[in-house]
Design a protein around this motif. Structure first.
Motif, PDB file in Angstrom:
ATOM      1  N   ILE A  19      35.542 -43.185   1.904  1.00 38.51           N
ATOM      2  CA  ILE A  19      35.800 -42.044   1.152  1.00 38.51           C
ATOM      3  C   ILE A  19      34.753 -42.071   0.142  1.00 38.51           C
ATOM      4  N   VAL A  20      34.001 -43.159  -0.420  1.00 37.96           N
ATOM      5  CA  VAL A  20      32.634 -43.026  -1.118  1.00 37.96           C
ATOM      6  C   VAL A  20      31.601 -42.087  -0.281  1.00 37.96           C
ATOM      7  N   GLY A  21      31.596 -42.460   0.899  1.00 40.38           N
ATOM      8  CA  GLY A  21      30.652 -41.682   1.890  1.00 40.38           C
ATOM      9  C   GLY A  21      30.785 -40.151   1.835  1.00 40.38           C
ATOM     10  N   ALA A  22      32.021 -39.834   1.808  1.00 38.52           N
ATOM     11  CA  ALA A  22      32.420 -38.518   1.775  1.00 38.52           C
ATOM     12  C   ALA A  22      32.226 -37.608   0.415  1.00 38.52           C
ATOM     13  N   LEU A  23      32.538 -38.465  -0.597  1.00 41.02           N
ATOM     14  CA  LEU A  23      32.238 -37.767  -1.977  1.00 41.02           C
ATOM     15  C   LEU A  23      30.823 -37.669  -2.011  1.00 41.02           C
ATOM     16  N   ARG A  24      29.965 -38.504  -1.421  1.00 45.81           N
ATOM     17  CA  ARG A  24      28.567 -38.435  -1.534  1.00 45.81           C
ATOM     18  C   ARG A  24      28.001 -36.921  -0.918  1.00 45.81           C
ATOM     19  N   ARG A  42      44.734 -37.344   7.633  1.00 44.32           N
ATOM     20  CA  ARG A  42      44.577 -35.784   7.139  1.00 44.32           C
ATOM     21  C   ARG A  42      45.104 -35.597   5.693  1.00 44.32           C
ATOM     22  N   GLU A  43      46.153 -36.286   5.595  1.00 45.00           N
ATOM     23  CA  GLU A  43      46.601 -36.280   4.092  1.00 45.00           C
ATOM     24  C   GLU A  43      45.947 -36.956   3.101  1.00 45.00           C
ATOM     25  N   ARG A  44      45.284 -37.702   3.362  1.00 48.47           N
ATOM     26  CA  ARG A  44      44.188 -38.638   2.585  1.00 48.47           C
ATOM     27  C   ARG A  44      42.983 -37.690   2.315  1.00 48.47           C
ATOM     28  N   ALA A  45      42.513 -36.932   3.389  1.00 49.19           N
ATOM     29  CA  ALA A  45      41.386 -36.098   3.602  1.00 49.19           C
ATOM     30  C   ALA A  45      41.724 -35.017   2.338  1.00 49.19           C
ATOM     31  N   VAL A  46      42.969 -34.391   2.451  1.00 51.67           N
ATOM     32  CA  VAL A  46      43.384 -33.305   1.419  1.00 51.67           C
ATOM     33  C   VAL A  46      43.183 -33.861   0.069  1.00 51.67           C
ATOM     34  N   GLU A  47      43.763 -34.938  -0.177  1.00 53.18           N
ATOM     35  CA  GLU A  47      43.547 -35.872  -1.544  1.00 53.18           C
ATOM     36  C   GLU A  47      42.186 -35.973  -2.143  1.00 53.18           C
ATOM     37  N   VAL A  48      41.443 -36.372  -1.103  1.00 54.65           N
ATOM     38  CA  VAL A  48      40.030 -36.535  -1.592  1.00 54.65           C
ATOM     39  C   VAL A  48      39.228 -35.227  -1.870  1.00 54.65           C
ATOM     40  N   ILE A  49      39.542 -34.104  -1.119  1.00 56.24           N
ATOM     41  CA  ILE A  49      38.869 -33.065  -1.360  1.00 56.24           C
ATOM     42  C   ILE A  49      39.468 -32.477  -2.557  1.00 56.24           C
ATOM     43  N   ASP A  50      40.657 -32.472  -2.931  1.00 59.89           N
ATOM     44  CA  ASP A  50      41.494 -32.039  -4.148  1.00 59.89           C
ATOM     45  C   ASP A  50      40.687 -32.873  -5.399  1.00 59.89           C
ATOM     46  N   TRP A 107      33.327 -30.469   7.258  1.00 61.39           N
ATOM     47  CA  TRP A 107      34.227 -31.056   8.138  1.00 61.39           C
ATOM     48  C   TRP A 107      33.710 -32.451   8.664  1.00 61.39           C
ATOM     49  N   GLN A 108      32.374 -32.366   8.874  1.00 65.48           N
ATOM     50  CA  GLN A 108      31.675 -33.717   9.399  1.00 65.48           C
ATOM     51  C   GLN A 108      31.619 -34.742   8.168  1.00 65.48           C
ATOM     52  N   GLY A 109      31.472 -34.097   7.278  1.00 65.93           N
ATOM     53  CA  GLY A 109      31.328 -35.274   5.881  1.00 65.93           C
ATOM     54  C   GLY A 109      33.145 -35.658   5.543  1.00 65.93           C
ATOM     55  N   ILE A 110      33.808 -35.068   5.778  1.00 64.36           N
ATOM     56  CA  ILE A 110      35.240 -35.526   5.465  1.00 64.36           C
ATOM     57  C   ILE A 110      36.214 -36.003   6.702  1.00 64.36           C
ATOM     58  N   ARG A 111      35.678 -35.784   7.851  1.00 63.52           N
ATOM     59  CA  ARG A 111      36.227 -36.270   9.043  1.00 63.52           C
ATOM     60  C   ARG A 111      36.380 -37.642   9.071  1.00 63.52           C
ATOM     61  N   PRO A 112      35.425 -38.707   8.852  1.00 64.31           N
ATOM     62  CA  PRO A 112      35.608 -39.888   8.663  1.00 64.31           C
ATOM     63  C   PRO A 112      36.734 -40.617   7.950  1.00 64.31           C
ATOM     64  N   VAL A 113      37.163 -39.727   6.819  1.00 59.51           N
ATOM     65  CA  VAL A 113      38.338 -39.937   6.169  1.00 59.51           C
ATOM     66  C   VAL A 113      39.518 -40.146   6.757  1.00 59.51           C
ATOM     67  N   VAL A 114      39.396 -39.033   7.865  1.00 62.04           N
ATOM     68  CA  VAL A 114      40.821 -38.929   8.743  1.00 62.04           C
ATOM     69  C   VAL A 114      40.951 -39.983   9.640  1.00 62.04           C
ATOM     70  N   LEU A 115      39.806 -40.542  10.033  1.00 60.99           N
ATOM     71  CA  LEU A 115      39.697 -41.362  11.300  1.00 60.99           C
ATOM     72  C   LEU A 115      39.628 -42.893  10.726  1.00 60.99           C
ATOM     73  N   ASP A 116      39.403 -42.983   9.527  1.00 64.29           N
ATOM     74  CA  ASP A 116      39.258 -44.504   9.002  1.00 64.29           C
ATOM     75  C   ASP A 116      39.758 -44.627   7.552  1.00 64.29           C
ATOM     76  N   ASP A 117      40.605 -45.583   7.369  1.00 61.77           N
ATOM     77  CA  ASP A 117      41.283 -45.893   6.110  1.00 61.77           C
ATOM     78  C   ASP A 117      40.493 -46.814   5.356  1.00 61.77           C
ATOM     79  N   ARG A 118      39.065 -47.138   5.686  1.00 56.18           N
ATOM     80  CA  ARG A 118      38.359 -48.019   4.683  1.00 56.18           C
ATOM     81  C   ARG A 118      37.982 -47.104   3.506  1.00 56.18           C
ATOM     82  N   PRO A 119      38.132 -48.010   2.315  1.00 56.91           N
ATOM     83  CA  PRO A 119      37.520 -47.197   0.962  1.00 56.91           C
ATOM     84  C   PRO A 119      36.166 -46.592   0.939  1.00 56.91           C
ATOM     85  N   ASP A 120      35.220 -47.601   1.425  1.00 56.25           N
ATOM     86  CA  ASP A 120      33.950 -46.979   1.633  1.00 56.25           C
ATOM     87  C   ASP A 120      33.702 -45.787   2.299  1.00 56.25           C
TER      88      ASP A 120
END
Length: 485
Positions: A372-377, A312-320, A357-370
């Protein structure tokens, strides 16, 4: 006016060249005339300047073997780092005061006969562009080069705008004219030829007013130059006026009006104060994209924060991070971000919040960098969202992909690598840009809008006014500009 032949023959010379008078083209022509077996070393300050020099050399068909183009900082670091035992330079990532050590170490090397010999075997001569931006330490380096090789320097004292913080710029009269032989200055405003020659001549004429410390009236303007008055702030000193937030609505309108007038393929730039140009770009809704500093600390800082977190902490950073690059993200993703910041999964009741939430949720569950790329898209494609910092966003995506390759230990290291690569190969400049004078210096556009002309000293004002070759819009609260010296 100095000819390419005169510059190529010179041994230790200086050419003064106002903005748009063909300085970079003159260097390229002079380099093309050199028939030595060794290349010419061509140095400048910014990576935009490196790009401009390379483009001019390519346009003239100068063979790549005839030149090496680098920033002064990049060349000095490469030289000093190539001989670490002798130079004492042990880092390839200097910051702040460490750069003074790099320059000093390079000078010491160039004072030793073995390294002078290496220099003579590497280059036939030296050209230094934008010399007005040399610091005292960089000037010492160029003097050391001039002791070994023919050295020709070019610049304009009215465009010396990099003197801030620890950067103490050279004194043009004492350090330059007292050391190098002056050649005839350039005088013809080529940038405006065939585009808006009357504007080019007007800019050439007001240059002397700026040099003399005089005011610039916003009346009797030539064709293609417009002045718009911002809200008057009576009862304030000039310093106090510069602290007041400008009339953003009118500034934005002038930029949008410009888009209606520009022809297909034309380029445009909006120039704003360093602490305001991100806000200006945001208000323009992605129609103009920010130019980022090549050593952007924001990219490295955000990469470190994303890389050092998870869940969740990483997901917050991605949103920010997304909110730094895109409009409306901080608002439409607020519910999701706040829940994650509290350590909880959001329970969205609205469809648009559920999409986020559905876009950012994978970042919460999976640490792979790709992931994050999907969430940003997904965030980029949200309704009302417009990207206004494309360069920052795309560099982060590149860093995430490099990190996914597992060639780098951290995301921060991958971001450093990506930015270093951009530093060396150059970067595309978007057709419509927003930036400060420090970021647009050395660049040329068809149209320019100076969003707060009251806030500049003479040097910054001159740089801002000379970026457009076809039209110029000036916004200020006064009908007379009073640039400080």
């Amino acid at each position: 006016m100095t000819t390419p032949e005169e510059l190529a023959r010179a041994k230790h010379a200086v050419v003064e060249a106002p903005a748009g008078c063909g300085k970079t083209h003159l260097i390229a022509e002079a380099v093309g005339l050199c028939d030595d077996d060794l290349p010419q070393l061509v140095l400048t300050h910014t990576h935009a300047g490196v790009d401009a020099l390379r483009k001019h050399l390519a346009t003239l068909g100068v063979a790549r073997r005839r030149f090496v183009v680098e920033t002064i900082a990049g060349w000095a670091l490469r030289w000093a780092a190539s001989f670490p035992e002798t130079s004492g330079v042990q880092t390839d990532k200097p910051t702040g005061p460490e750069w003074d050590t790099v320059y000093g170490a390079t000078v010491r090397l160039l004072q030793m006969e073995p390294y002078k010999h290496i220099l003579r075997c590497s280059y036939a001569g030296v050209y230094v562009d934008e010399y007005q931006d040399c610091t005292v330490e960089q000037h010492g380096l160029v003097l050391a080069l001039a002791e070994v090789l023919p050295c020709r320097i070019l610049g304009d004292p009215l465009q010396g705008i990099f003197g801030f913080g620890r950067n103490h710029l050279i004194d043009w009269a004492a350090d330059v004219l007292g050391t190098f032989t002056p050649l005839p200055p350039l005088a013809k405003p080529w940038r405006w030829k065939g585009k808006n020659e009357v504007m080019g001549q007007w800019l050439h004429d007001i240059r002397q007013l700026l040099l003399d410390g005089k005011d610039i009236p916003m009346t009797g303007l030539p064709q293609g130059v417009r002045h718009e008055t911002l809200e008057e702030r009576k009862g304030m000193t000039p310093d106090e006026r510069r602290e007041v937030t400008p009339d953003a609505q009118k500034q934005s309108k002038c930029c949008f009006d410009l888009l209606k007038r520009e022809d297909a393929g034309h380029t445009s730039v909006a120039i704003q104060q360093p602490f305001q140009y991100h806000t200006a770009a945001s208000l323009l809704g992605g129609k103009f994209s920010c130019i980022e500093p090549i050593d952007t600390k924001e990219l490295l800082d955000r990469a470190r924060r994303i890389g050092e977190t998870s869940g969740r902490e990483r997901a917050v950073e991605v949103i920010d991070f997304a909110a730094k690059c895109m409009t409306h993200v901080s608002t439409i993703a607020k519910t999701v971000r706040n829940a994650l910041a509290r350590g909880k999964d959001p329970r969205p009741k609205k469809d648009d919040v559920n999409v986020i939430w559905q876009g950012i949720r994978p970042v919460v569950l999976d640490d792979r960098p790709d992931v994050i790329v999907g969430a940003l898209r997904i965030l980029v494609r949200l309704p009302k969202v417009n990207v206004y910092r494309w360069e920052l966003l795309l560099e982060m995506v590149k860093a995430l992909k490099e990190y996914a390759s597992e060639e780098f230990e951290t995301l921060h290291d991958a971001a450093w690598h990506v930015r270093s690569r951009t530093r060396h190969i150059g970067r595309p400049v978007f057709r419509r840009c927003v930036g400060s004078t420090l970021l647009v210096k050395g660049l040329e556009f068809d149209h320019a809008v100076v969003l707060d002309a009251d806030g500049y000293n003479a040097r910054d004002l001159y740089v801002a006014l000379t970026r457009g070759s076809r039209s110029l819009t000036i916004l200020s609260r006064d009908t007379v500009l009073h640039p400080s010296q």
